[in-house]
Design an enzyme around this catalytic site. Structure first.
Site, short mmCIF file in Angstrom:
data_model
loop_
_atom_site.label_atom_id
_atom_site.label_comp_id
_atom_site.label_asym_id
_atom_site.label_seq_id
_atom_site.Cartn_x
_atom_site.Cartn_y
_atom_site.Cartn_z
N GLU A 1 -8.75 3.83 -3.35
CA GLU A 1 -8.75 3.72 -1.89
C GLU A 1 -7.40 3.18 -1.41
OE1 GLU A 1 -12.10 2.00 0.58
OE2 GLU A 1 -10.56 0.47 0.91
N ASP B 1 -16.60 -0.85 11.28
CA ASP B 1 -16.57 -2.22 11.78
C ASP B 1 -16.23 -2.23 13.26
OD1 ASP B 1 -17.07 -3.30 9.26
OD2 ASP B 1 -14.95 -3.21 8.73
N PHE C 1 -11.89 -12.42 1.93
CA PHE C 1 -12.39 -11.04 2.06
C PHE C 1 -13.87 -10.99 1.69
CE2 PHE C 1 -11.44 -6.40 0.57
CZ PHE C 1 -12.09 -5.91 1.70
#
Length: 293
Positions: free
Chosen positions: A14, A106, A215
């Site tokens: 990613e 989000d 995180f």
């Protein structure tokens, strides 16, 4: 000359789209370092609230065109009408993109939570259904081996994942986790719930432990006390990077022993640790000289 990866496991990566010139250089360096691992796919994220929509599209198309990688574009429901979202879907199809990671997304920073656009998709399930109707994409979705911060409980997460698979998703990528049992319990629970689609563990190589803990708190990922103690000791002894590589490699090796064949690495656009872990797992590109006709 071609590069081929001959050893298991299969890997994917990613990336996130750059918003500054320095970040752009970092992204392309990351792609160049990791492309020789011959990933099954790479994904490019969306910023919170859809803030990097245009940048994501540019990164997806550039990576696909310049590096020949199979790119899965992240797509969310946030702050867009159905028509605007499907415009993006159609643009990806025209650009030759064949995979989408479909997410609710989000909410924008500072908001009180996700609120659907009055003319937009209300959930990831609605988004998946619309993408699936085009018949043009393999659809991947997110999964949560630990309770999503907005979920009632873990069972609700699994029920929601099943709805996403039933809506047309073909595989799921999990949020990162720190202990193998977390993933294995989740995989077993999904199988018991009738989810047959592949579930790929999301792996976060730990570049910075303090940042990783922050995180994890945002994502609802539990931080084991033993791991915090281990990184504190490793940092004190100046071997944080070495420990991080060994830890991540051991996590993946243990999962492989349990039948896991695919790993999705959250690179954070920092390639060195991910590359080192891939090498330790045997994912090393071999150089093959092709005969010239």
């Amino acid at each position: 000359m071609t590069l081929t990866t001959t050893k298991a496991p299969r890997v994917s990566f990613e990336f996130f789209p750059p918003q500054t010139l320095d970040a752009s250089f970092r992204l392309w360096e990351t792609v160049q370092v990791l492309a020789p691992m011959q990933p099954t796919f790479v994904s490019v994220t969306y910023g919170a609230g859809g803030t990097t929509r245009k940048l994501t599209h540019e990164a997806v198309t550039t990576i696909g065109k310049n590096y020949g990688l199979n790119v899965a574009a992240h797509l969310t429901c946030v702050d867009a009408t159905r028509a605007e979202t499907m415009e993006i879907v159609n643009a990806y199809a025209e650009a030759g993109v064949t995979e989408i990671v479909a997410l609710r997304g989000d909410p924008p920073k500072g908001s009180n939570g996700f609120v659907a656009h009055p003319e937009g998709f209300a959930s990831a399930v609605e988004l998946i259904e619309a993408i699936a109707e085009t018949g043009k994409f393999k659809i991947r979705v997110g999964a949560y081996p630990e309770k999503h911060p907005e979920s009632a409980d873990a069972a609700a997460d699994i029920a929601w994942l099943k709805r996403k698979i039933d809506a047309g998703a073909t595989s799921a990528i999990t949020q990162f986790f720190f202990e193998t049992e977390t993933f294995l319990r989740f995989r077993d629970a999904c199988a018991k719930a009738g989810i047959a689609a592949p579930i790929i563990p999301g792996i976060l190589p730990i570049e910075n432990w303090d940042g990783t803990k922050r995180f994890a708190a945002r994502c609802g990922t539990a931080v084991p006390a033993w791991l915090d103690d281990a990184f504190t000791a490793a940092k004190r002894d100046g071997r944080e990077a070495l420990y991080a590589t060994a830890l991540c490699t051991e996590l993946c090796d243990t999962l492989r022993a349990e039948g896991v064949e695919d790993f999705h690495f959250y690179t954070l656009n920092r390639p060195a640790l991910t590359r080192d872990v891939c090498h330790a797992l045997g994912v090393v590109p071999d150089t093959v000289l092709e005969a010239v006709a």
